[in-house]
Scaffold this motif. Structure first.
Motif, mmCIF file in Angstrom:
data_model
loop_
_atom_site.group_PDB
_atom_site.id
_atom_site.type_symbol
_atom_site.label_atom_id
_atom_site.label_comp_id
_atom_site.label_asym_id
_atom_site.label_seq_id
_atom_site.Cartn_x
_atom_site.Cartn_y
_atom_site.Cartn_z
ATOM 1 N N ASP A 7 0.950 -1.213 -0.047
ATOM 2 C CA ASP A 7 -0.066 0.097 -0.118
ATOM 3 C C ASP A 7 0.688 1.270 0.130
ATOM 4 O O ASP A 7 0.304 2.354 -0.080
ATOM 5 N N LEU A 8 2.237 1.179 0.365
ATOM 6 C CA LEU A 8 2.992 2.272 0.531
ATOM 7 C C LEU A 8 2.973 3.219 -0.782
ATOM 8 O O LEU A 8 2.788 4.709 -0.332
ATOM 9 N N PRO A 9 3.002 2.925 -1.975
ATOM 10 C CA PRO A 9 3.134 4.059 -2.902
ATOM 11 C C PRO A 9 1.633 4.769 -2.710
ATOM 12 O O PRO A 9 1.682 5.979 -3.257
ATOM 13 N N ARG A 10 0.461 3.876 -2.821
ATOM 14 C CA ARG A 10 -0.845 4.569 -2.908
ATOM 15 C C ARG A 10 -0.839 5.650 -1.634
ATOM 16 O O ARG A 10 -1.356 6.805 -1.732
ATOM 17 N N ILE A 11 -0.329 5.206 -0.399
ATOM 18 C CA ILE A 11 -0.371 6.063 0.908
ATOM 19 C C ILE A 11 0.468 7.406 0.485
ATOM 20 O O ILE A 11 -0.060 8.344 0.886
ATOM 21 N N VAL A 12 1.847 7.223 0.015
ATOM 22 C CA VAL A 12 2.382 8.258 -0.231
ATOM 23 C C VAL A 12 1.800 9.291 -1.278
ATOM 24 O O VAL A 12 1.850 10.485 -1.273
ATOM 25 N N GLN A 13 0.833 8.848 -2.146
ATOM 26 C CA GLN A 13 0.348 9.667 -3.033
ATOM 27 C C GLN A 13 -0.818 10.302 -2.199
ATOM 28 O O GLN A 13 -1.128 11.569 -2.323
ATOM 29 N N ILE A 14 -1.535 9.476 -1.481
ATOM 30 C CA ILE A 14 -2.392 10.299 -0.784
ATOM 31 C C ILE A 14 -2.076 11.637 0.220
ATOM 32 O O ILE A 14 -2.541 12.384 0.298
ATOM 33 N N ILE A 15 -0.831 11.317 0.774
ATOM 34 C CA ILE A 15 -0.121 12.154 1.688
ATOM 35 C C ILE A 15 0.262 13.457 0.823
ATOM 36 O O ILE A 15 0.092 14.553 1.133
ATOM 37 N N ARG A 16 0.642 13.265 -0.351
ATOM 38 C CA ARG A 16 1.244 14.146 -1.285
ATOM 39 C C ARG A 16 0.032 15.137 -1.842
ATOM 40 O O ARG A 16 0.328 16.274 -1.825
ATOM 41 N N GLN A 17 -1.185 14.446 -1.981
ATOM 42 C CA GLN A 17 -2.333 14.932 -2.564
ATOM 43 C C GLN A 17 -2.717 16.128 -1.319
ATOM 44 O O GLN A 17 -3.242 17.257 -1.329
ATOM 45 N N ALA A 18 -2.819 15.406 -0.008
ATOM 46 C CA ALA A 18 -3.218 16.449 1.235
ATOM 47 C C ALA A 18 -2.269 17.411 1.352
ATOM 48 O O ALA A 18 -2.565 18.501 1.732
ATOM 49 N N GLN A 19 -0.964 17.030 1.040
ATOM 50 C CA GLN A 19 0.079 18.405 1.374
ATOM 51 C C GLN A 19 -0.298 19.499 0.307
ATOM 52 O O GLN A 19 0.001 20.804 0.772
ATOM 53 N N ALA A 20 -0.494 19.017 -0.901
ATOM 54 C CA ALA A 20 -0.716 20.131 -1.944
ATOM 55 C C ALA A 20 -1.964 20.807 -1.656
ATOM 56 O O ALA A 20 -2.150 21.983 -1.752
ATOM 57 N N GLN A 21 -3.058 20.079 -1.029
ATOM 58 C CA GLN A 21 -4.306 20.884 -0.792
ATOM 59 C C GLN A 21 -3.902 21.816 0.438
ATOM 60 O O GLN A 21 -4.463 22.967 0.288
ATOM 61 N N MET A 22 -3.286 21.663 1.276
ATOM 62 C CA MET A 22 -2.864 22.253 2.526
ATOM 63 C C MET A 22 -2.212 23.521 1.870
ATOM 64 O O MET A 22 -2.406 24.587 2.474
ATOM 65 N N ARG A 23 -1.205 23.493 1.082
ATOM 66 C CA ARG A 23 -0.405 24.448 0.515
ATOM 67 C C ARG A 23 -1.300 25.265 -0.074
ATOM 68 O O ARG A 23 -1.223 26.579 -0.010
ATOM 69 N N ALA A 24 -2.409 24.847 -1.117
ATOM 70 C CA ALA A 24 -3.331 25.578 -1.965
ATOM 71 C C ALA A 24 -4.002 26.472 -1.036
ATOM 72 O O ALA A 24 -4.490 27.546 -1.241
ATOM 73 N N LEU A 25 -4.295 26.068 0.295
ATOM 74 C CA LEU A 25 -5.228 26.641 1.277
ATOM 75 C C LEU A 25 -4.284 27.669 2.118
ATOM 76 O O LEU A 25 -5.039 28.253 2.808
ATOM 77 N N GLY A 26 -3.249 27.796 1.800
ATOM 78 C CA GLY A 26 -2.164 28.567 2.619
ATOM 79 C C GLY A 26 -2.006 28.367 3.991
ATOM 80 O O GLY A 26 -1.317 28.907 4.862
#
Length: 171
Positions: free
Chosen positions: A13-32
């Motif tokens: 599951d590691l590659p998918r989990i890392v992808q989910i985390i990266r998506q969350a990081q990008a969302q947080m960044r976009a929200l400032g």
């Protein structure tokens, strides 16, 4: 209601989990938000979760791909020992860290389902309460915590800064 599978994460599951985390990081960044913008959580943090048996995923029934990830700890959180405030209980507790839902699956109640499954697991393991912490500007997590009956207990500090700490007594 849709069937969801809640299970311990596996190395596959590691590659998918890392992808989910990266998506969350990008969302947080976009929200400032500056939460998770310093490289944390890194793949090594997720690998540590998996090695400790703390990583959990939520999948849709009949599908192998994870749609949400979180780390559930039962051996305490060192930062919680120095809370600026007061916990509701002094006994055993479960901690949920690194909760994230995959893009394309948000706003479908999956974070809430993950919290409910974590509560159930905590009860099964004999934990008296459930603790979480989050960044002051993580509106999604703050609303989730509020909806699930957590009480604000104070603040805790990590190397990356201050977090608001919450606890829910499990009955």
């Amino acid at each position: 209601m849709e069937q969801l599978l809640f299970r311990q994460a596996r190395a596959s599951d590691l590659p998918r989990i890392v992808q989910i985390i990266r998506q969350a990081q990008a969302q947080m960044r976009a929200l400032g938000s500056d939460q998770w913008q310093d490289g944390y959580p890194a793949p090594a943090d997720i690998e540590d979760d998996l090695a400790a048996g703390a990583g959990y995923v939520l999948c849709r029934a009949g599908e192998a791909e994870a749609v949400a990830y979180g780390a559930i700890l039962f051996d305490g959180e060192p930062a919680y020992g120095a809370i600026e405030g007061r916990w509701l209980t002094e006994g055993t507790y479960a901690v949920l860290h690194r909760l994230a839902v995959a893009d394309g699956h948000k706003r479908q109640g999956l974070a809430g389902a993950f919290v409910r499954r974590t509560e159930q697991l905590a009860r099964e393991r004999g934990a008296g309460s459930f603790r979480v912490d989050t960044h002051r500007d993580n509106g999604y997590m703050l609303r989730l915590i509020s909806r699930h009956g957590f009480a604000r207990c104070g603040t805790v500090r990590y190397r990356s800064g201050e977090r608001i700490a919450f606890e829910k007594i499990l009955e």
